[in-house]
Design a protein around this motif. Structure first.
Motif, PDB file in Angstrom:
ATOM      1  N   GLU A  62       0.817  -1.258  -0.070  1.00 58.42           N
ATOM      2  CA  GLU A  62      -0.048  -0.086  -0.094  1.00 58.42           C
ATOM      3  C   GLU A  62       0.821   1.233  -0.012  1.00 58.42           C
ATOM      4  N   THR A 117      -6.209  -5.279  -7.126  1.00 59.75           N
ATOM      5  CA  THR A 117      -6.227  -4.454  -6.037  1.00 59.75           C
ATOM      6  C   THR A 117      -5.198  -3.422  -6.311  1.00 59.75           C
ATOM      7  N   LEU A 120      -5.969  -0.168  -8.123  1.00 60.47           N
ATOM      8  CA  LEU A 120      -6.646   0.717  -7.413  1.00 60.47           C
ATOM      9  C   LEU A 120      -5.860   1.486  -6.429  1.00 60.47           C
ATOM     10  N   LEU A 121      -4.922   0.817  -5.956  1.00 64.48           N
ATOM     11  CA  LEU A 121      -3.982   1.523  -4.769  1.00 64.48           C
ATOM     12  C   LEU A 121      -3.000   2.568  -5.530  1.00 64.48           C
ATOM     13  N   ALA A 123      -3.929   4.029  -8.492  1.00 68.15           N
ATOM     14  CA  ALA A 123      -4.793   4.973  -8.952  1.00 68.15           C
ATOM     15  C   ALA A 123      -5.080   5.892  -8.085  1.00 68.15           C
ATOM     16  N   ARG A 124      -5.237   5.458  -6.809  1.00 66.94           N
ATOM     17  CA  ARG A 124      -5.569   6.399  -5.855  1.00 66.94           C
ATOM     18  C   ARG A 124      -4.306   7.245  -5.432  1.00 66.94           C
ATOM     19  N   ALA A 125      -3.148   6.958  -5.569  1.00 66.42           N
ATOM     20  CA  ALA A 125      -1.978   7.695  -5.250  1.00 66.42           C
ATOM     21  C   ALA A 125      -1.744   8.604  -6.115  1.00 66.42           C
ATOM     22  N   ILE A 127      -4.318   9.860  -8.884  1.00 63.03           N
ATOM     23  CA  ILE A 127      -5.282  10.733  -9.022  1.00 63.03           C
ATOM     24  C   ILE A 127      -5.346  11.971  -8.774  1.00 63.03           C
ATOM     25  N   PRO A 128      -4.951  12.364  -7.191  1.00 57.55           N
ATOM     26  CA  PRO A 128      -4.815  13.638  -6.875  1.00 57.55           C
ATOM     27  C   PRO A 128      -3.978  14.593  -7.726  1.00 57.55           C
ATOM     28  N   LYS A 131      -5.833  15.224 -10.868  1.00 62.56           N
ATOM     29  CA  LYS A 131      -6.964  16.005 -10.788  1.00 62.56           C
ATOM     30  C   LYS A 131      -6.456  17.708 -10.575  1.00 62.56           C
ATOM     31  N   LEU A 171     -13.629   4.156 -12.628  1.00 55.25           N
ATOM     32  CA  LEU A 171     -12.668   5.093 -12.523  1.00 55.25           C
ATOM     33  C   LEU A 171     -12.953   6.296 -13.585  1.00 55.25           C
ATOM     34  N   ASP A 174     -15.969   8.134 -12.696  1.00 54.36           N
ATOM     35  CA  ASP A 174     -15.771   9.117 -11.449  1.00 54.36           C
ATOM     36  C   ASP A 174     -14.919  10.108 -11.805  1.00 54.36           C
TER      37      ASP A 174
END
Ligand SMILES: NC(=O)c1ccc[n+]([C@@H]2O[C@H](COP(=O)([O-])OP(=O)(O)OC[C@H]3O[C@@H](n4cnc5c(N)ncnc54)[C@H](O)[C@@H]3O)[C@@H](O)[C@H]2O)c1
Length: 250
Positions: A62, A117, A120-121, A123-125, A127-128, A131, A171, A174
């Motif tokens: 993670e 999984t 996703l981890l 992408a989460r790191a 995407i901010p 954005k 994704l 969203d």
């Protein structure tokens, strides 16, 4: 404009090399990521050092996304706006996959974790940062096995690759309004370490059904990923591109 930074997982593998080669043609700066540090460094040596660098990490961990972000910042490069989730595993014993009645819970969980999984981890790191810049590209490697019946890929691999398509659509929905696209690629038979580990009769069976009469190449897969990560692909999101030599038409 300063070159955009792309993170490529599984970059020491066959298709990973093709992705790096093709992203370079699109003038990206590239961070190669792989769990196998030795093969990763060897693979990175093929590319110009000012444009391509490497960091070994387990994408299932993670904390890896944060480590990669910090590494990019330490180079003074732009934050990553392109994420190519290419790393994947297909556990086998003596060339055979475990079926639904035999697969251990440990192998099932590990396959889903690395193949799905971890996407996703990461992408989460990233995407901010995407954005914040109002622009981003995520490309997830699924498989023909996640799209349709392929017989003997085993339930863990097939389920993980089908899950990749769901994650990709989720994704895409969203984050479209932030200028971020997310698409999947479903390769058919590609000449690679993964497919060379297949029993010869299975390789031949897959090849026999491939209309173009040969396996795909890492360059062809890399070119598809680089296009989906390009400025020109901004109207494509939530899609799955089948790159399978006509093996199946979906
Ligand atoms: N080769 C094919 O015919 C084929 C067909 C369909 C889909 N795919 C998919 O394409 C992608 C690339 O396949 P390939 O043929 O290049 O495979 P490959 O085995 O050559 O490369 C995969 C790379 O992922 C790395 N990796 C594995 N686990 C990791 C982890 N936890 N953290 C970081 N890196 C990790 C491996 O070290 C390896 O370098 C995979 O997702 C695969 O499922 C391949």
């Amino acid at each position: 404009m300063e070159k955009r930074t792309a993170v490529v997982t599984g970059a020491a593998g066959t298709i990973g090399g093709g992705i790096v080669e093709q992203l370079l043609r699109h003038s990206r700066r590239i961070v190669m990521v792989d769990i196998d540090g030795g093969r990763l460094n060897e693979a990175a040596e093929r590319f110009p050092r000012d444009k391509v660098t490497a960091i070994d990490c387990d994408i299932g961990d993670e904390s890896s996304g944060a480590r990669i972000r910090e590494f990019i910042a330490s180079l003074g490069w732009r934050p990553a706006e392109i994420l190519i989730n290419n790393a994947g595993i297909s556990p086998r014993r003596n060339g055979q996959v475990a079926g639904a009645l035999e697969v251990s819970l440990e192998e099932w969980n590990h396959t889903i974790h690395v193949n799905l999984t971890a996407m996703l981890l990461l992408a989460r790191a990233f995407i901010p940062d995407m954005k914040a810049s109002g622009w981003g590209r995520i490309v997830n490697f699924s498989s023909r096995a996640g799209r349709t019946n392929v017989g003997t890929s085993g339930p863990a691999y097939v389920t993980s690759k089908a899950g990749v398509l769901g994650l990709t659509r989720s994704l895409a929905c969203d984050f479209a309004s932030y200028g971020i696209t997310c698409n999947a690629i479903a390769p058919g038979l590609v000449d690679s370490a993964m497919t060379r580990a297949l029993p010869p009769e299975r390789f031949k069976m897959l090849l026999d059904g491939t209309l173009v009469g040969r396996p795909g190449t890492a360059t062809e897969l890399g070119a598809t990923a680089a296009f989906l990560a390009s400025e020109e692909a901004g109207f494509i999101t939530g899609a799955c591109v089948d790159v399978n030599g006509g093996r199946s038409m979906l």
